[in-house]
Motif scaffolding. Sequence first.
Motif, PDB file in Angstrom:
ATOM      1  N   GLY A  64     -12.230 -11.241   0.695  1.00 41.13           N
ATOM      2  CA  GLY A  64     -11.122 -11.555   1.599  1.00 41.13           C
ATOM      3  C   GLY A  64      -9.755 -11.390   0.985  1.00 41.13           C
ATOM      4  O   GLY A  64      -8.810 -12.055   1.394  1.00 41.13           O
ATOM      5  N   CYS A  65      -9.637 -10.489   0.003  1.00 38.93           N
ATOM      6  CA  CYS A  65      -8.347 -10.339  -0.680  1.00 38.93           C
ATOM      7  C   CYS A  65      -7.946  -8.863  -0.749  1.00 38.93           C
ATOM      8  O   CYS A  65      -7.617  -8.357  -1.815  1.00 38.93           O
ATOM      9  N   LEU A  66      -7.949  -8.224   0.397  1.00 36.27           N
ATOM     10  CA  LEU A  66      -7.561  -6.821   0.471  1.00 36.27           C
ATOM     11  C   LEU A  66      -6.223  -6.679   1.183  1.00 36.27           C
ATOM     12  O   LEU A  66      -5.840  -7.527   1.990  1.00 36.27           O
ATOM     13  N   LEU A  67      -5.548  -5.598   0.899  1.00 38.84           N
ATOM     14  CA  LEU A  67      -4.306  -5.252   1.573  1.00 38.84           C
ATOM     15  C   LEU A  67      -4.677  -4.247   2.655  1.00 38.84           C
ATOM     16  O   LEU A  67      -5.321  -3.236   2.374  1.00 38.84           O
ATOM     17  N   SER A  68      -4.315  -4.517   3.893  1.00 39.62           N
ATOM     18  CA  SER A  68      -4.776  -3.690   5.013  1.00 39.62           C
ATOM     19  C   SER A  68      -4.198  -2.280   5.001  1.00 39.62           C
ATOM     20  O   SER A  68      -4.787  -1.372   5.572  1.00 39.62           O
ATOM     21  N   GLU A  69      -3.046  -2.088   4.378  1.00 35.84           N
ATOM     22  CA  GLU A  69      -2.438  -0.758   4.292  1.00 35.84           C
ATOM     23  C   GLU A  69      -1.518  -0.698   3.079  1.00 35.84           C
ATOM     24  O   GLU A  69      -1.140  -1.726   2.523  1.00 35.84           O
ATOM     25  N   SER A  70      -1.188   0.501   2.668  1.00 41.47           N
ATOM     26  CA  SER A  70      -0.266   0.678   1.545  1.00 41.47           C
ATOM     27  C   SER A  70       1.117   0.178   1.934  1.00 41.47           C
ATOM     28  O   SER A  70       1.504   0.239   3.110  1.00 41.47           O
ATOM     29  N   VAL A  71       1.856  -0.316   0.939  1.00 38.51           N
ATOM     30  CA  VAL A  71       3.196  -0.860   1.203  1.00 38.51           C
ATOM     31  C   VAL A  71       4.218  -0.241   0.248  1.00 38.51           C
ATOM     32  O   VAL A  71       3.883   0.168  -0.863  1.00 38.51           O
ATOM     33  N   THR A  72       5.449  -0.209   0.704  1.00 39.59           N
ATOM     34  CA  THR A  72       6.560   0.282  -0.110  1.00 39.59           C
ATOM     35  C   THR A  72       7.128  -0.886  -0.899  1.00 39.59           C
ATOM     36  O   THR A  72       7.411  -1.945  -0.336  1.00 39.59           O
ATOM     37  N   ALA A 105       6.308  -6.658   2.163  1.00 42.56           N
ATOM     38  CA  ALA A 105       4.981  -6.371   1.602  1.00 42.56           C
ATOM     39  C   ALA A 105       4.138  -7.643   1.507  1.00 42.56           C
ATOM     40  O   ALA A 105       2.949  -7.642   1.841  1.00 42.56           O
ATOM     41  N   LEU A 106       4.749  -8.737   1.054  1.00 40.40           N
ATOM     42  CA  LEU A 106       3.999  -9.988   0.923  1.00 40.40           C
ATOM     43  C   LEU A 106       3.628 -10.566   2.290  1.00 40.40           C
ATOM     44  O   LEU A 106       2.574 -11.183   2.441  1.00 40.40           O
ATOM     45  N   ASN A 107       4.471 -10.355   3.291  1.00 45.12           N
ATOM     46  CA  ASN A 107       4.123 -10.792   4.648  1.00 45.12           C
ATOM     47  C   ASN A 107       2.897 -10.025   5.150  1.00 45.12           C
ATOM     48  O   ASN A 107       2.008 -10.613   5.776  1.00 45.12           O
ATOM     49  N   LEU A 108       2.833  -8.728   4.872  1.00 45.34           N
ATOM     50  CA  LEU A 108       1.669  -7.939   5.256  1.00 45.34           C
ATOM     51  C   LEU A 108       0.434  -8.400   4.478  1.00 45.34           C
ATOM     52  O   LEU A 108      -0.655  -8.520   5.046  1.00 45.34           O
ATOM     53  N   LEU A 109       0.619  -8.683   3.189  1.00 46.38           N
ATOM     54  CA  LEU A 109      -0.490  -9.181   2.379  1.00 46.38           C
ATOM     55  C   LEU A 109      -0.999 -10.503   2.957  1.00 46.38           C
ATOM     56  O   LEU A 109      -2.202 -10.709   3.086  1.00 46.38           O
ATOM     57  N   GLU A 154      15.373   5.114  -1.534  1.00 52.09           N
ATOM     58  CA  GLU A 154      15.447   5.441  -2.965  1.00 52.09           C
ATOM     59  C   GLU A 154      14.960   4.281  -3.815  1.00 52.09           C
ATOM     60  O   GLU A 154      15.080   3.120  -3.436  1.00 52.09           O
ATOM     61  N   GLY A 155      14.439   4.611  -4.999  1.00 60.16           N
ATOM     62  CA  GLY A 155      14.036   3.577  -5.949  1.00 60.16           C
ATOM     63  C   GLY A 155      12.825   2.792  -5.515  1.00 60.16           C
ATOM     64  O   GLY A 155      12.726   1.607  -5.821  1.00 60.16           O
ATOM     65  N   THR A 156      11.920   3.432  -4.776  1.00 60.37           N
ATOM     66  CA  THR A 156      10.724   2.738  -4.303  1.00 60.37           C
ATOM     67  C   THR A 156       9.478   3.540  -4.654  1.00 60.37           C
ATOM     68  O   THR A 156       9.566   4.701  -5.043  1.00 60.37           O
ATOM     69  N   TRP A 157       8.354   2.914  -4.484  1.00 64.32           N
ATOM     70  CA  TRP A 157       7.073   3.590  -4.593  1.00 64.32           C
ATOM     71  C   TRP A 157       6.068   2.861  -3.735  1.00 64.32           C
ATOM     72  O   TRP A 157       6.380   1.805  -3.171  1.00 64.32           O
ATOM     73  N   ILE A 158       4.872   3.400  -3.622  1.00 62.67           N
ATOM     74  CA  ILE A 158       3.848   2.865  -2.727  1.00 62.67           C
ATOM     75  C   ILE A 158       2.724   2.255  -3.564  1.00 62.67           C
ATOM     76  O   ILE A 158       2.286   2.850  -4.549  1.00 62.67           O
ATOM     77  N   VAL A 159       2.275   1.063  -3.167  1.00 64.69           N
ATOM     78  CA  VAL A 159       1.096   0.457  -3.793  1.00 64.69           C
ATOM     79  C   VAL A 159       0.073   0.181  -2.699  1.00 64.69           C
ATOM     80  O   VAL A 159       0.432  -0.006  -1.537  1.00 64.69           O
ATOM     81  N   SER A 160      -1.191   0.140  -3.108  1.00 58.61           N
ATOM     82  CA  SER A 160      -2.236  -0.051  -2.106  1.00 58.61           C
ATOM     83  C   SER A 160      -3.163  -1.232  -2.401  1.00 58.61           C
ATOM     84  O   SER A 160      -4.037  -1.530  -1.614  1.00 58.61           O
ATOM     85  N   SER A 161      -2.940  -1.902  -3.533  1.00 58.69           N
ATOM     86  CA  SER A 161      -3.793  -3.060  -3.825  1.00 58.69           C
ATOM     87  C   SER A 161      -2.943  -4.326  -3.955  1.00 58.69           C
ATOM     88  O   SER A 161      -1.785  -4.269  -4.383  1.00 58.69           O
ATOM     89  N   PRO A 162      -3.528  -5.470  -3.597  1.00 61.45           N
ATOM     90  CA  PRO A 162      -2.803  -6.740  -3.711  1.00 61.45           C
ATOM     91  C   PRO A 162      -2.389  -7.041  -5.154  1.00 61.45           C
ATOM     92  O   PRO A 162      -1.296  -7.554  -5.389  1.00 61.45           O
ATOM     93  N   THR A 163      -3.236  -6.690  -6.112  1.00 61.15           N
ATOM     94  CA  THR A 163      -2.907  -6.955  -7.517  1.00 61.15           C
ATOM     95  C   THR A 163      -1.692  -6.143  -7.956  1.00 61.15           C
ATOM     96  O   THR A 163      -0.812  -6.652  -8.641  1.00 61.15           O
ATOM     97  N   GLU A 164      -1.638  -4.865  -7.535  1.00 66.61           N
ATOM     98  CA  GLU A 164      -0.470  -4.031  -7.853  1.00 66.61           C
ATOM     99  C   GLU A 164       0.799  -4.627  -7.239  1.00 66.61           C
ATOM    100  O   GLU A 164       1.848  -4.694  -7.891  1.00 66.61           O
ATOM    101  N   LEU A 165       0.688  -5.047  -5.989  1.00 66.25           N
ATOM    102  CA  LEU A 165       1.833  -5.638  -5.296  1.00 66.25           C
ATOM    103  C   LEU A 165       2.344  -6.870  -6.036  1.00 66.25           C
ATOM    104  O   LEU A 165       3.548  -7.015  -6.277  1.00 66.25           O
TER     105      LEU A 165
END
Length: 193
Positions: A64-72, A105-109, A154-165
């Motif tokens: 139960g600890c997945l991120l539903s989609e990638s976030v910036t 991102a944290l709201n989506l998480l 600018e100055g962003t990247w995409i993460v797809s896992s809760p741990t990365e976020l």
Amino acid sequence: MLDLWDLIGPSNSIRLLALLLMVLELSRPSLPSPLKPICDLRVLNHFIKEARDAEAAMKVCREGCLLSESVTVPQTRVDFEVWENKNASEQALEVQSGLWLLQQALNLLRASVTNTQLHSYIDSCINNLLSLSGVLGTLNLQEYSPPTSTTGLEGTWIVSSPTELLQVHLNFLRGKVRLLLLSAQACQQHDVS
């Protein structure tokens, strides 16, 4: 024989004492004003500790600890030469933008995670980001207007896992947020003595 007490009288002696105390108070070297709470890095260190706790809890989560989609998310790497060449407004804008991205991102998480034990950690991180955003408004920094879209920021990247976020969240607080607060004009103590 008359003494000083007889000359000034009892009621005037209180006035003289008060005048003397005022003169002594005015001649005393002034003390620096106390730091604003956010300028006291212990507050930020508390937020960092809570971010670290959230990251640790996420690392041991199995269900139960997945991120539903990638976030910036904001870039956390700091090129000190580039950072130092930015003026205070540019630095503030970069930090405010990063805080906003992390909140999104944290709201989506929070909405994605079904493990209820993690909700309190995520809620704490979101509340801390909101507090930081509010406090930055009190430091005489320019007001931040969030973009309508994160695409092409600018100055962003995409993460797809809760741990990365949560790692990005932690590193952003330890890096750019700390640097901004250390250099904020409102946090500098000026000696007037």
